[in-house]
Structures are given as structure tokens and as C-alpha cells.
Design a protein around this motif. Sequence first.
Motif, short mmCIF file in Angstrom:
data_model
loop_
_atom_site.label_atom_id
_atom_site.label_comp_id
_atom_site.label_asym_id
_atom_site.label_seq_id
_atom_site.Cartn_x
_atom_site.Cartn_y
_atom_site.Cartn_z
N TYR A 1 0.83 -1.19 0.00
CA TYR A 1 0.00 0.00 0.00
C TYR A 1 0.87 1.25 0.00
N ILE A 2 0.25 2.37 -0.35
CA ILE A 2 0.95 3.65 -0.43
C ILE A 2 1.04 4.28 0.96
N VAL A 3 2.19 4.89 1.24
CA VAL A 3 2.39 5.62 2.49
C VAL A 3 3.02 6.98 2.20
N LYS A 4 2.77 7.90 3.11
CA LYS A 4 3.40 9.22 3.03
C LYS A 4 4.80 9.10 3.63
N VAL A 5 5.82 9.55 2.90
CA VAL A 5 7.20 9.34 3.36
C VAL A 5 7.93 10.62 3.77
N ASN A 6 7.30 11.78 3.54
CA ASN A 6 7.93 13.02 3.99
C ASN A 6 6.86 14.08 4.23
N ASP A 7 7.27 15.25 4.66
CA ASP A 7 6.33 16.33 4.98
C ASP A 7 6.32 17.42 3.90
N LYS A 8 6.60 17.06 2.67
CA LYS A 8 6.63 18.04 1.59
C LYS A 8 5.27 18.27 0.94
N CYS A 9 4.23 17.59 1.41
CA CYS A 9 2.89 17.70 0.82
C CYS A 9 2.40 19.14 0.84
N THR A 10 1.86 19.60 -0.30
CA THR A 10 1.31 20.95 -0.40
C THR A 10 -0.21 20.94 -0.46
N GLY A 11 -0.81 19.76 -0.46
CA GLY A 11 -2.27 19.67 -0.55
C GLY A 11 -2.78 19.95 -1.94
N CYS A 12 -2.01 19.60 -2.96
CA CYS A 12 -2.37 19.92 -4.35
C CYS A 12 -3.57 19.11 -4.87
N THR A 13 -3.90 18.00 -4.25
CA THR A 13 -5.02 17.10 -4.56
C THR A 13 -4.76 16.16 -5.74
N ASN A 14 -3.59 16.21 -6.36
CA ASN A 14 -3.31 15.31 -7.50
C ASN A 14 -3.50 13.85 -7.13
N CYS A 15 -3.03 13.46 -5.95
CA CYS A 15 -3.11 12.05 -5.55
C CYS A 15 -4.57 11.59 -5.44
#
Length: 96
Positions: free
Chosen positions: A43-57
Motif C-alpha cells: 500500500y501507499i504511504v506518506k514518506v515526507n512532509d513536503k505535501c502541499t495539498g495539491c489534490t493530485n493524488c
Amino acid sequence: MAKVKGDIIIDIEKCKGCKLCASACPQVTLELSKKVNSKGYLYIVKVNDKCTGCTNCALVCPEGIITVYRKTLDGNKEHVATITNVSKDINITVKE
């Protein structure tokens, strides 16, 4: 200009590890886990805190299992996007 901070929640039990979200992430925030969920999928996991909330995922996830948040100035999380009802008509809600 202030940097936008985002956050995501992934329903790992429903994730099938297709990696579409990881490919769509411009911040390289997502990757496959080395563990499997109860259905036997990596499964997919978040690996860092660089997320900008762009919603692409969330927009590319065929299972509709990613919820996106953006952090507000007061430090609270603001719900930004959720894809639901993927098995029938797709409902997309994105807040600008």
C-alpha cells in the motif's frame, strides 16, 4: 510567499498499490510500503512532509481512498478534497 502545507490520509486497507498517486505527486511525498495490508497488497504511504495539498493524488486514485487537507494559518487542518462513490458515478469535491 508562504509555503502551503498539506496532509493526506490514505485508507491503507483499501489501497491496491497501483502507484498512480505516487506518480502524480509533484513533491514525491508518496511511495509503496514494504508491508502488505490485510488483503495482501503493498500500500501507499506518506514518506515526507513536503505535501502541499495539491489534490493530485486524490484525483487519480481509482479506489477513492485518499483525503487531502491543507493546514490553515491557525494550524488547523482544512478538508480540501475527497473522491467518493467510485464504484458508480464519481463525486469530486475540491475546495479552492
